[in-house]
Design an enzyme around this catalytic site. Structure first.
Site, PDB file in Angstrom:
ATOM      1  NE  ARG A   1      22.541 -61.291  -9.286  1.00  0.00           N
ATOM      2  CZ  ARG A   1      21.711 -60.584 -10.047  1.00  0.00           C
ATOM      3  NH1 ARG A   1      21.663 -60.797 -11.356  1.00  0.00           N
ATOM      4  NH2 ARG A   1      20.935 -59.673  -9.529  1.00  0.00           N
ATOM      5  CG  LEU A   2      25.555 -68.933 -13.694  1.00  0.00           C
ATOM      6  CD1 LEU A   2      25.219 -70.006 -14.721  1.00  0.00           C
ATOM      7  CD2 LEU A   2      26.054 -69.563 -12.395  1.00  0.00           C
TER       8      LEU A   2
END
Length: 222
Positions: free
Chosen positions: A201-202
């Site tokens: 989720r970066l």
């Protein structure tokens, strides 16, 4: 169907997820001109075999009472100064834009794990430009624009189709007039955000903001 009638497992979406691994976005890989960066991504979306409707985007407007509205429309032209779509000027979106020309666009090309957010101002293009596009459309689409008072209530679909067929007979062998309340809007962008899905989720996010000396580019945290 009431809430109690819905199977419990159909609402259990807490664990629906996947990782995003298809690409990375770095400052060095970005074009300095966001319109060129858009063009690169747009071409990739059109070429991708699993990406359907790459020209579809959400356009968000705000009504006179401050209520945001959004709907999906189709991109019909990319110009050096912005993006063109066509609609009924008397529609809900047209009334919103007449009150407040500030709009937002959103492209979601999920097959490529990419999104583009664009904010800017909408303005009508010339009648001549709208007519040029109108008469490139299929005849059925021309009749549809004439038949529908977009966003206005109607009693039934059969009533709408009856009107359509009446117009079909009325203009058989004749030129269909472009409705005076139909035409294009040009959205002139002032802000872009390019989003590329990332692992853990970066996600990679870069914003272009228009300033007096051009486009300022900045990375945002996901």
């Amino acid at each position: 169907m009431s809430q109690a009638d819905v199977p419990e497992n159909s609402l259990d979406i807490k664990h629906v997820r996947r990782d995003y691994t298809q690409g990375r976005l770095t400052r060095d890989s970005l074009q300095q001109d966001p319109m060129q960066q858009f063009a690169n991504w747009f071409q990739a979306a059109k070429d991708h075999p699993s990406q359907t409707d790459p020209t579809a985007f959400t356009v968000a407007t705000v009504s006179a009472d401050g209520q945001p509205h959004q709907r999906v429309v189709l991109l019909k032209e990319v110009r050096t100064d912005g993006f063109v779509f066509y609609t009924n000027y008397n529609s809900a979106k047209g009334q919103d834009i007449a009150h407040n020309p500030k709009v937002a666009m959103h492209f979601a090309w999920l097959a490529l794990e990419q999104q583009i957010r664009i904010e800017g101002h909408a303005e009508k293009i010339s009648q001549a430009e709208s007519e040029s596009y109108f008469y490139q459309r299929p005849r059925e689409s021309q009749l549809g624009a004439l038949a529908s008072s977009q966003s206005s209530p109607i009693a039934s679909r059969s009533e709408l189709e009856q009107h359509y067929h009446q117009l079909t007979e009325q203009y058989e062998g004749k030129t269909i007039p472009m409705p005076t309340h139909w035409g294009g809007y040009l959205i002139k962008p002032q802000r872009f955000e390019f989003w590329q899905g990332g692992r853990y989720r970066l996600h990679d996010r870069f914003v272009y903001q228009l300033s007096n000396h051009g486009w300022d580019v900045q990375r945002l945290q996901p």
